[in-house]
Design a protein around this motif. Structure first.
Motif, mmCIF file in Angstrom:
data_model
loop_
_atom_site.group_PDB
_atom_site.id
_atom_site.type_symbol
_atom_site.label_atom_id
_atom_site.label_comp_id
_atom_site.label_asym_id
_atom_site.label_seq_id
_atom_site.Cartn_x
_atom_site.Cartn_y
_atom_site.Cartn_z
ATOM 1 N N SER A 74 -15.897 -14.520 -2.184
ATOM 2 C CA SER A 74 -14.994 -15.432 -1.762
ATOM 3 C C SER A 74 -13.696 -14.946 -0.928
ATOM 4 O O SER A 74 -12.852 -15.705 -0.668
ATOM 5 C CB SER A 74 -14.627 -16.562 -2.917
ATOM 6 N N TYR A 75 -13.707 -13.647 -0.875
ATOM 7 C CA TYR A 75 -12.447 -13.149 -0.612
ATOM 8 C C TYR A 75 -12.835 -12.219 0.585
ATOM 9 O O TYR A 75 -14.018 -11.981 1.051
ATOM 10 C CB TYR A 75 -11.583 -12.220 -1.570
ATOM 11 N N HIS A 76 -11.874 -11.838 1.187
ATOM 12 C CA HIS A 76 -12.004 -10.935 2.433
ATOM 13 C C HIS A 76 -12.103 -9.289 1.846
ATOM 14 O O HIS A 76 -12.916 -8.652 2.220
ATOM 15 C CB HIS A 76 -11.065 -10.739 3.478
ATOM 16 N N ALA A 77 -11.209 -9.126 0.911
ATOM 17 C CA ALA A 77 -11.146 -7.737 0.270
ATOM 18 C C ALA A 77 -10.490 -7.856 -1.014
ATOM 19 O O ALA A 77 -9.761 -9.075 -1.346
ATOM 20 C CB ALA A 77 -10.303 -6.960 1.111
ATOM 21 N N ILE A 78 -10.691 -7.124 -1.955
ATOM 22 C CA ILE A 78 -10.124 -7.118 -3.096
ATOM 23 C C ILE A 78 -9.372 -5.830 -3.479
ATOM 24 O O ILE A 78 -9.590 -4.767 -3.171
ATOM 25 C CB ILE A 78 -10.930 -7.122 -4.386
ATOM 26 N N LEU A 79 -7.947 -5.888 -3.515
ATOM 27 C CA LEU A 79 -6.921 -4.459 -3.592
ATOM 28 C C LEU A 79 -6.823 -4.474 -5.185
ATOM 29 O O LEU A 79 -6.497 -4.956 -5.903
ATOM 30 C CB LEU A 79 -5.524 -4.814 -3.086
ATOM 31 N N GLY A 80 -7.467 -3.178 -5.321
ATOM 32 C CA GLY A 80 -7.070 -2.593 -6.739
ATOM 33 C C GLY A 80 -5.913 -1.645 -7.284
ATOM 34 O O GLY A 80 -5.253 -1.567 -6.198
ATOM 35 N N ARG A 81 -6.075 -0.802 -8.342
ATOM 36 C CA ARG A 81 -5.328 -0.104 -8.572
ATOM 37 C C ARG A 81 -4.800 0.954 -7.642
ATOM 38 O O ARG A 81 -3.566 1.743 -7.685
ATOM 39 C CB ARG A 81 -5.255 0.498 -9.975
ATOM 40 N N PRO A 82 -6.020 1.552 -6.921
ATOM 41 C CA PRO A 82 -5.616 2.727 -5.763
ATOM 42 C C PRO A 82 -4.663 2.135 -4.755
ATOM 43 O O PRO A 82 -3.795 2.964 -4.320
ATOM 44 C CB PRO A 82 -6.957 3.072 -5.032
ATOM 45 N N CYS A 83 -4.449 0.972 -4.421
ATOM 46 C CA CYS A 83 -3.518 0.419 -3.564
ATOM 47 C C CYS A 83 -2.202 0.317 -4.296
ATOM 48 O O CYS A 83 -1.426 0.614 -3.499
ATOM 49 C CB CYS A 83 -4.029 -1.051 -3.110
ATOM 50 N N TYR A 84 -2.327 -0.169 -5.181
ATOM 51 C CA TYR A 84 -0.914 -0.639 -5.816
ATOM 52 C C TYR A 84 -0.206 1.101 -5.992
ATOM 53 O O TYR A 84 0.795 1.097 -5.963
ATOM 54 C CB TYR A 84 -1.061 -1.098 -7.273
ATOM 55 N N ALA A 85 -1.019 1.870 -6.694
ATOM 56 C CA ALA A 85 -0.408 3.396 -6.662
ATOM 57 C C ALA A 85 -0.023 3.954 -5.461
ATOM 58 O O ALA A 85 1.126 4.424 -5.193
ATOM 59 C CB ALA A 85 -1.531 4.303 -7.249
ATOM 60 N N LYS A 86 -0.694 3.821 -4.230
ATOM 61 C CA LYS A 86 -0.311 4.478 -2.860
ATOM 62 C C LYS A 86 0.867 3.800 -2.472
ATOM 63 O O LYS A 86 1.952 4.353 -1.732
ATOM 64 C CB LYS A 86 -1.517 4.177 -2.095
ATOM 65 N N PHE A 87 1.077 2.366 -2.427
ATOM 66 C CA PHE A 87 2.033 1.649 -2.023
ATOM 67 C C PHE A 87 3.346 1.544 -2.970
ATOM 68 O O PHE A 87 4.340 0.987 -2.761
ATOM 69 C CB PHE A 87 1.614 0.219 -1.337
ATOM 70 N N MET A 88 2.980 2.061 -4.263
ATOM 71 C CA MET A 88 3.970 1.824 -5.377
ATOM 72 C C MET A 88 4.382 0.211 -5.402
ATOM 73 O O MET A 88 5.416 -0.011 -5.636
ATOM 74 C CB MET A 88 5.422 2.724 -5.403
ATOM 75 N N ALA A 89 3.283 -0.496 -5.509
ATOM 76 C CA ALA A 89 3.527 -2.136 -5.496
ATOM 77 C C ALA A 89 3.308 -2.489 -6.699
ATOM 78 O O ALA A 89 2.789 -2.111 -7.748
ATOM 79 C CB ALA A 89 2.440 -2.646 -4.633
ATOM 80 N N ILE A 90 3.985 -3.744 -7.103
ATOM 81 C CA ILE A 90 3.846 -4.363 -8.381
ATOM 82 C C ILE A 90 3.486 -5.853 -8.289
ATOM 83 O O ILE A 90 4.213 -6.469 -7.454
ATOM 84 C CB ILE A 90 5.174 -4.518 -8.897
ATOM 85 N N PRO A 91 2.003 -6.142 -8.655
ATOM 86 C CA PRO A 91 1.862 -7.202 -8.674
ATOM 87 C C PRO A 91 2.208 -8.201 -9.848
ATOM 88 O O PRO A 91 2.430 -7.784 -10.995
ATOM 89 C CB PRO A 91 0.019 -7.344 -8.750
ATOM 90 N N ASN A 92 2.569 -9.469 -9.412
ATOM 91 C CA ASN A 92 2.556 -10.590 -10.549
ATOM 92 C C ASN A 92 1.880 -11.512 -10.288
ATOM 93 O O ASN A 92 2.107 -12.354 -9.389
ATOM 94 C CB ASN A 92 4.264 -11.070 -10.316
#
Length: 188
Positions: A74-92
């Motif tokens: 139902s999605y185009h892509a799923i971003l997981g922990r490798p993405c967050y680590a590389k961008f140093m992003a914080i999901p809420n």
């Protein structure tokens, strides 16, 4: 966004819509669990793609490795922990926001609750179809559940040291806290 995933996943429909030839995929030969409920998934391959967050005045770009999966989603892509680590992003997940530092300010990626609900609903329906599929039902029926007796070892060597051990206290104030160390260990 999936904080529990070790993978960045790209669905094959999205991959095909990007008009990238399948010859660009790197074969991995590995399988993973948890994407299709009750089954293993063999991805057709991996691909490195540039991903950009932000606006023209404040953006960040990185190349991410995606596992391309060949089943509906139902999605185009799923971003997981490798993405967050590389961008140093914080999901809420409560506010459906992803934040990361940009060159000029904080970059915030948002979603609407109605859109998230629609995706979750579609994902639930797809999952229900897969879980109730006849192939998965036959697989469940053909495998007998394992009944374990935890009071009896499963083999003569189960949970038994292969060599002599010595009990060593690890807490001087509590003599019941012990660890067992092999007496035949090499000194080097």
């Amino acid at each position: 966004m999936d904080r529990g995933s070790f993978l960045n996943i790209l669905y094959i429909d999205t991959f095909d819509a990007m008009c990238i030839p399948r010859s660009e995929l790197r074969l991995t030969g590995s399988l993973f669990h948890g994407v299709i409920p009750g089954a293993q998934a063999y991805p057709p391959g991996q691909i490195d793609l540039p991903v950009t967050f932000g606006s023209q005045a404040n953006f960040r770009s990185k190349v991410l490795t995606f596992e391309v999966v060949d089943f509906p989603g139902s999605y185009h892509a799923i971003l997981g922990r490798p993405c967050y680590a590389k961008f140093m992003a914080i999901p809420n997940y409560t506010y459906l926001k992803l934040k990361m530092q940009g060159p000029n300010d904080v970059i915030t990626v948002s979603s609407a609750f109605s859109h998230a609900f629609a995706c979750d609903r579609e994902h639930y329906e797809l999952t229900t179809v897969v879980v109730n599929s006849s192939k998965l039902r036959r697989l469940r029926e053909s495998s007998a559940p394992a009944v374990l007796d935890f009071n009896k070892p499963t083999s003569s060597t189960a949970f038994r040291p292969l060599e002599e051990t010595k009990a060593v206290g690890i807490n001087p104030t509590d003599p019941t806290k012990m660890v067992r160390i092999g007496t035949q260990l090499l000194t080097k």
